[in-house]
Design an enzyme around this catalytic site. Sequence first.
Site, PDB file in Angstrom:
ATOM      1  N   ASP B  11     -11.360 -18.748  25.894  1.00 13.36           N
ATOM      2  CA  ASP B  11     -10.302 -17.785  26.173  1.00 13.36           C
ATOM      3  C   ASP B  11     -10.445 -17.340  27.617  1.00 13.36           C
ATOM      4  OD1 ASP B  11      -9.558 -18.025  23.601  1.00 13.36           O
ATOM      5  OD2 ASP B  11     -10.212 -16.044  22.938  1.00 13.36           O
ATOM      6  N   ASP B 130       0.057 -20.120  14.357  1.00 15.58           N
ATOM      7  CA  ASP B 130      -0.756 -19.037  13.797  1.00 15.58           C
ATOM      8  C   ASP B 130      -0.251 -18.757  12.389  1.00 15.58           C
ATOM      9  OD1 ASP B 130      -2.242 -18.801  16.107  1.00 15.58           O
ATOM     10  OD2 ASP B 130      -0.968 -17.249  16.971  1.00 15.58           O
TER      11      ASP B 130
END
Lengths: 211, 252
Positions: B11, B130
């Site tokens: 990330d 997601d």
Amino acid sequence: MNLAIINFGSGNLHSVHKAFESVSSDLSNPYNIIVTNDPKEIQSADKIVLPGVGAFGDCKNAILNIEGLHASLEVSVIKNKVPFMGICVGMQLLADLSYEFGTHSGFGWIPGEVRRITSPKEYKIPHMGWNEITFSDHKLFDNCEQGSDFYFVHSFYFQNQKSEHSIATTKYPDQITAAVCKENICGTQFHPEKSHINGKKIIHNFLDWKP
Amino acid sequence: MLKKRIIPCLDVDNGRVVKGVNFIDLVDAGDPVEQAIIYNAEGADELCFLDITASSDNRDTLLEVVKKTAENCFIPLTVGGGVRNLEDISRLLHFGADKVSINTAAVDNIDLVAEAAKKYGSSTIVIAVDAKETAENQWKVFTHGGRKETNIDVVTYCNEVAKLGAGEILLTSMDRDGTKSGFDNKLLKAVTSKVNVPVIASGGVGNLSHLLDGILEGEASALLAASIFHFGEYSIGEVKRYLADNNIPVRI
């Protein structure tokens, strides 16, 4: 020595450029590597690399739409026998024709056709990831081990008309061509620029190749 | 035989790695390029950057990271986060990404999937999904980093994007993400049994057996993990040896 990487707008140019640059910089006489679509620069190159991702027809049209590009490749590779390497779709373009999204003619430099991989349901398409290859005796595979892994990503494959032009195969689930060669023209279905150390060996061997 | 891929994910916020790291030989622990180089040397099969930079003004910081990584790591690099349109994809590819993952923008405008696949090739386009279980064995697509619920069924959506030309699907279980309780293998199986493109499992890895389960039960083609690698709990090599000992084909 000049090495020309053909720029017809293919997305993976940067990766290919950096990988060749990295391998070349370790040579005692590094190549001057240029990314170009200029027919003059291509005709003065000592080696030519054609990368390609995307659909066969789109790549072919993109090449034809750049004035003088296809003709200069023909002069260098066919007439002057300059060592040439096609990568992925850049290799498939060597075929006579492809059945990807319709029927498209290729360069016709190595006889054969580009067909969709047929596989049972558990084999996902695209054939994506690291798969091992079996190769025949060829300069391109110097210092490589049989069964080494290379990075593939494709849904179509090059079915060679003559088996001697297929110099490496992989299994998914049938035997499919992983690399081709005819005289001064070679190509890989896998991506040497993305195949870590094994890929660098292939690039090194191509830079060293004197067909 | 085609190998199961192990993909460490970083990330990245404003060009810096968000989660902490404990690699001793890192000069700069927050530099994503340095971490990518280590993962590459350890035998990662691919790398993934997820840009979580909030402000689009600062997104260009990622491009430099992508460029430097591509100059040093000769394995496939997927970049995602905030990808809205063809220009975003084009820019990332130009700077050295091999694949671009699209999440919310594909839900908002499904035509983008077909346009992107046609322009850059299916192999370049990853659709990130997601998923959250909203009723037993029913999963819905969430967008905007998981904050917004849609009424879209995950399996139906994955099938649709695959037909439109997505080359693979990065499937994250929001129920499992960050829990270290294992992948949602029912979700994975629901998708992998119906969709004909490779599926990357994501969300929930806490130990080695979770990775094995993602392959055996979830039938994933690739496994993505962040924290187990970042915090030095397992090295890529350990993961691969464990999987190989359990008869999973991996690249060693």
